[in-house]
Design an enzyme around this catalytic site. Structure first.
Site, PDB file in Angstrom:
ATOM      1  N   LYS A  56      -1.160  -2.038   5.759  1.00 55.83           N
ATOM      2  CA  LYS A  56      -2.045  -1.691   7.080  1.00 55.83           C
ATOM      3  C   LYS A  56      -2.907  -2.913   7.808  1.00 55.83           C
ATOM      4  CE  LYS A  56      -0.376   2.512   7.840  1.00 55.83           C
ATOM      5  NZ  LYS A  56       0.235   3.178   9.104  1.00 55.83           N
ATOM      6  N   SER A 323       4.640  -0.732  -0.327  1.00 56.00           N
ATOM      7  CA  SER A 323       3.929  -0.792   0.919  1.00 56.00           C
ATOM      8  C   SER A 323       2.185  -0.848   0.481  1.00 56.00           C
ATOM      9  CB  SER A 323       3.997   0.207   2.010  1.00 56.00           C
ATOM     10  OG  SER A 323       3.979   1.521   1.496  1.00 56.00           O
TER      11      SER A 323
END
Lengths: 338, 338
Positions: A56, A323
């Protein structure tokens, strides 16, 4: 220009250049045990080693760095209870842009504290605004505050600059493979899917650099809105899905990400929470890395395909994006003992 | 030649060249949170990413590769219930040398299975010989079998070729630092100490390349034989020490390693099991890596020094060797919940 075409490989290349020295160039890990299990070469892009522990930070940094001087001085706002909140907070601090983060009052204390910790380094006025999840929605509150205070909203996924930033994950992976072995590419790439920002950006990058690369999005079984949306080409939603993959509990794809996932992904699949725990265990035991449940979606997808369609995979070169690695250790311990 | 001088930097350089392409060049990790906590630059050598999940593969491979053709054809034997067993098994398989591993019958099933798994790839006659810990010692049984079968014993730590192999950890770390920044060195280096093979080899390498580098050995409180031996310059022992650091439950330093630790280490210190769990938690939460209890000794030592003697550390360049990551996930979960 169509929504699906509103992020190009040029945007992602621009983002990668912009993020040089700002985000970590995360390692590409390999595991002989994993490769023996699936009968293929597997390249694991370890974004759990990214700053704030998640990809992110790429999208958040890119979006903030794309702001003009006037927007920078006004400041940014986002709503998120997860990794995007921390990403915007740290990017605000690093880029010297005031950041306001709207978080539910019942967000985990560790996430509230981490976000406040990063914000402490950001210019004033920066703050966490907590709200009552029962009384309002984060979007409604976020939009009202942004309007009143003149802030620029950077949403968690449905924004071209965020998507271009997330796409640098796959672009960087493909560049790293070529640096190791000129001409090397990927036959398939597994990417997790919550709101679809990472999947959209990575699909655009992968298709541009390796047109034959099959891009596969992986969702939790209980939050299969994107899988249904992809199959029907109509936007489906889920409400409060019960899955340990907290980063993929998003109720629906966005306008941009729905169009991009439909246009650029080749397949969507789901995996159960048991498979996520299995993939987390494999990552810890064999690769010695800590992966959060959402972060294990892509690996779980590959392991499932390796069982169900081994002949399709055998001998391929496969990319897997891990991720993130932000998991509460008590929660993790309970998952390991279950 | 003195025992302390029986491994030189030349031997360690030779080992590093010999091991090129055989062992992983493990990454050097950094963590902004760790550096902020200790007020110094910290370079973490992550041997948990080594093959078989431990630095032990370096010494085992070096010792086997140093054998002459006649010794190779006879085969090797070792006694170990830990990472050295797996290291010799995999090195035997990789170097095509028959390997016999003497393990206690009550060794964890996962370690017996892993060792047998690696041995499956080794040439015949390779096998695991289990023994009753109550009926005999591993050394006595190992020596009898080696004599009867004409095998070359490669002990877990007290052997110059093993020590030279383990020393490549620190040599490689220092080379990696220089590659990143010409002229860069280390002011201090923390290394765990069980039998003392890693500490001996790393101390010799560090002193040769960075003469001012302070080398600190870290032991579990309950297994403080090396700390006492170092202080008194007399060999002390411990019996069945109760510590979670299973790789440092060794009862005493060896002949070589006692001499080398006394000659080349600057300080010995101990840390309690609570501190080990704290360091494991820090590694998981902030660095996203899985570390076994013994593997966390050096990090725990640094964190303790950062609290107790912060002014000594401030602004230094500090190396920390994370020695391994082989921990049963159920045991790990229990430690995290305690």
């Amino acid at each position: 220009m169509s929504l699906a075409g509103s992020v190009t490989i040029g945007d992602i290349r621009g983002a990668l250049a912009r993020l040089d020295g700002v985000v970590h160039r995360t390692p590409v890990l390999t595991s002989r045990r994993l490769e023996a299990m699936v009968g293929a070469r597997v390249f694991v892009k370890a974004e759990n080693f990214q700053r704030i522990g998640s990809f992110k930070y790429r999208g958040a940094s890119n979006a903030i760095m794309r702001l003009g001087p006037e927007e920078r001085s006004r400041g940014v706002l986002t709503y998120s209870s997860g990794n995007h909140a921390q990403a915007i907070a740290l990017a605000g601090a690093t880029q010297r842009v005031p950041a306001t983060i709207v978080m539910p009052s019942d967000a985990p204390r560790v996430k509230l504290d981490a976000t406040r910790g990063y914000l402490a380094g950001a210019p004033a006025p920066s703050e966490v605004v907590v709200y009552d999840r029962m009384a309002t929605t984060r979007e409604a509150l976020g939009e009202r505050i942004a309007r009143e205070r003149g802030l620029v909203i950077i949403p968690p996924y449905d924004h071209p600059d965020v998507i271009a930033g997330q796409g640098t994950c796959a672009l960087e992976l493909l560049e790293q493979l070529v640096a190791d072995e000129p001409g090397a590419g990927l036959d398939r790439l597994y990417v997790c899917c919550g709101g679809g920002g990472l999947l959209s950006g990575c699909a655009i990058a992968a298709k541009a650099l390796a047109p034959g690369c099959e891009v596969i999005g992986v969702e939790p079984e209980a939050a299969d809105d994107a899988t249904r949306s992809f199959a029907s080409r109509t936007l489906h939603t889920v409400e409060n899905p019960g899955t340990i993959a907290d980063g993929a509990r998003t109720p629906f794809l966005g306008r941009y990400t729905f169009a991009m996932v439909c246009a650029h992904a080749d397949r969507m699949m789901t995996v159960g929470d048991d498979a996520l725990v299995g993939a987390m265990r494999f990552a810890m035991a064999s690769m010695k890395i800590v992966v959060e449940p959402t972060g294990a979606l892509a690996l779980a997808g590959l392991l499932r395909d390796a069982m169900e369609r081994p002949e399709e995979i055998r001998g391929q070169r496969i990319g897997v994006i891990i991720s993130g690695g932000n998991v509460d250790l008590t929660d993790l311990a309970r998952l390991l003992l279950d």
